[in-house]
Scaffold this active site. Structure first.
Site, PDB file in Angstrom:
ATOM      1  N   ARG A 159       0.831  -1.217   0.000  1.00  0.00           N
ATOM      2  CA  ARG A 159       0.000   0.000   0.000  1.00  0.00           C
ATOM      3  C   ARG A 159       0.860   1.259   0.000  1.00  0.00           C
ATOM      4  NH1 ARG A 159      -1.586  -3.102   4.182  1.00  0.00           N
ATOM      5  NH2 ARG A 159      -3.539  -4.215   4.087  1.00  0.00           N
ATOM      6  N   ARG A 242      12.173  -0.621   8.031  1.00  0.00           N
ATOM      7  CA  ARG A 242      12.755  -0.891   9.339  1.00  0.00           C
ATOM      8  C   ARG A 242      14.275  -0.874   9.175  1.00  0.00           C
ATOM      9  NH1 ARG A 242       8.524   0.342  10.992  1.00  0.00           N
ATOM     10  NH2 ARG A 242       7.034  -0.873  12.201  1.00  0.00           N
ATOM     11  N   ASP A 266      14.541   7.112   7.603  1.00  0.00           N
ATOM     12  CA  ASP A 266      13.594   7.390   8.686  1.00  0.00           C
ATOM     13  C   ASP A 266      13.740   6.351   9.785  1.00  0.00           C
ATOM     14  OD1 ASP A 266      11.494   8.839   9.940  1.00  0.00           O
ATOM     15  OD2 ASP A 266      10.105   7.230   9.415  1.00  0.00           O
ATOM     16  N   GLU A 271      17.081   2.694  17.357  1.00  0.00           N
ATOM     17  CA  GLU A 271      16.526   4.044  17.260  1.00  0.00           C
ATOM     18  C   GLU A 271      16.413   4.628  18.658  1.00  0.00           C
ATOM     19  OE1 GLU A 271      12.830   3.357  15.280  1.00  0.00           O
ATOM     20  OE2 GLU A 271      13.787   3.107  13.341  1.00  0.00           O
ATOM     21  N   HIS A 290      12.210   7.888  12.885  1.00  0.00           N
ATOM     22  CA  HIS A 290      11.007   7.060  12.755  1.00  0.00           C
ATOM     23  C   HIS A 290       9.757   7.918  12.967  1.00  0.00           C
ATOM     24  CE1 HIS A 290       9.589   2.646  13.069  1.00  0.00           C
ATOM     25  NE2 HIS A 290       8.628   3.395  12.571  1.00  0.00           N
ATOM     26  N   GLY A 292       7.677   8.593  10.289  1.00  0.00           N
ATOM     27  CA  GLY A 292       6.895   8.419   9.060  1.00  0.00           C
ATOM     28  C   GLY A 292       5.403   8.674   9.240  1.00  0.00           C
TER      29      GLY A 292
HETATM   30  O1  LIG Z   1       3.302   1.802  10.607  1.00  0.00           O
HETATM   31  C1  LIG Z   1       4.391   1.446  11.072  1.00  0.00           C
HETATM   32  O2  LIG Z   1       4.786   0.279  11.037  1.00  0.00           O
HETATM   33  C2  LIG Z   1       5.268   2.409  11.691  1.00  0.00           C
HETATM   34  O3  LIG Z   1       6.444   2.235  11.739  1.00  0.00           O
HETATM   35  C3  LIG Z   1       4.624   3.585  12.318  1.00  0.00           C
HETATM   36  O4  LIG Z   1       5.366   4.060  13.355  1.00  0.00           O
END
Ligand SMILES: O=C(O)C(=O)CO
Length: 326
Positions: A159, A242, A266, A271, A290, A292
């Site tokens: 998505r 990740r 990000d 982290e 992080h 996002g």
């Molecule tokens: O949607 C996710 O997996 C994220 O990393 C949001 O923090």
């Protein structure tokens, strides 16, 4: 008489006063105990808590925490990535796991574009030069990369990946993608994306490589020395998935010796990175922490969806976003 609301245990939600707005979404449905207070007095709340509301930033959901919550029915995660949760173990306790796909796509795709643009146009470096009191002018040789018309390689066309492809249309980018499953011809045509069955082809041809895969055993260390050396020396790596998807030591080397031009991250591992981590000393790297999904709108939507999922579990209703153990 009004029925007593069930109890939810939450980690921190937001900061700088915004936490209040998010907890206001939870309060009509749950009585709230936050982790810090719970840990001070686990016996007071342990038997009451039926829902655990967690985020990726939550300290790992350890078996010891789960066993101190004997009435727990649901672990409701905010976010799409659930690599921090041991779903088979949690499910084996008869506890449901839910997540919030769908509501995170736009903000995460925006973040990927923000990193891509700021890496390409060296926004952070330019800002640092601009605010340096010694600066009298921006050096003539301060150059960035052209985004318009460049080739974008998206690894992970779920998505979020698809939303990134849609956004890149505004920059007339050529889009390549690699995914476990090929998208339909209609999907591909709608964003002008070409499928690369072989990820190496995408790595060799792209000016910007964006990582949007879930973290699984298969994607851990997906981008390492070999993959980085396939990339163009002028290419930029963007990671909004990740940190562990990238072999960070390999990335440091690639950035230091010019195997690739830059990186926009990000996510890292851990982290935040320790202060002395070599990635923090490289001028060709932009690191965010992080964030996002950290927009007011998306954070609100995530919490609403977490609550809808948790309430559905407790009421025995169909669960909008359940994560089933594989
Ligand atoms: O949607 C996710 O997996 C994220 O990393 C949001 O923090």
């Amino acid at each position: 008489m009004e029925e007593e609301k069930p109890w939810a245990l939450i980690s921190e939600v937001g900061d700088q006063g915004y936490a209040e707005e998010l907890t206001d979404i939870i309060k009509p449905h749950f009585q709230i105990v936050c982790l810090r207070d719970f840990l001070l007095n686990p016996l007071l709340y342990g038997h009451k808590v039926q829902a655990l509301l967690v985020w990726n930033s939550f300290p790992a959901v350890e078996p010891s925490l789960l066993t101190s919550l004997p009435s727990l029915k649901v672990v409701a995660n905010g976010g799409v990535g659930i690599d921090h949760l041991d779903v088979p173990y949690i499910s084996s306790l008869g506890v449901k796991v839910t997540y919030t796909p769908g509501v995170v796509n736009e903000a995460t795709a925006d973040m990927a574009m923000a990193l891509l643009l700021s890496s390409a146009r060296r926004v952070v470096e330019a800002h640092q030069i601009a605010v340096d009191p010694k600066t009298t002018h921006i050096p003539q040789c301060f150059m960035g990369d052209e985004v318009t018309g460049a080739t974008l390689g998206i690894i992970g066309m779920g998505r979020i990946g698809y939303k990134i492809a849609q956004r890149s249309r505004g920059f007339d980018m050529k889009v390549l993608y690699h995914n476990r499953n090929r998208r339909s011809v209609e999907d591909e045509q709608a964003v002008g994306a070409s499928y690369c069955q072989n990820m190496d082809d995408l790595l060799k041809e792209s000016d910007f490589v964006v990582l949007v895969v879930n973290l699984t055993p298969e994607t851990t260390g997906l981008i390492s020395h070999r993959e980085l050396s396939l990339m163009k020396p002028t290419a930029t790596l963007v990671n909004v998935s990740r940190g562990l998807v990238v072999d960070q030591d390999a990335l440091v080397k690639a950035l230091q010796c010019g195997k690739i031009r830059g990186a926009g991250l990000d996510v890292t591992h851990p982290e935040p990175l320790p202060r002395d981590h070599p990635l923090l000393g490289l001028s060709n790297v932009v690191i965010t922490l992080h964030i996002g999904t950290n927009t007011y709108t998306t954070s609100r939507r995530m919490v609403k969806r977490m609550i809808e999922n948790a309430v559905a579990v407790l009421k025995g209703q169909p669960i909008p976003d359940e994560v089933k153990p594989k």
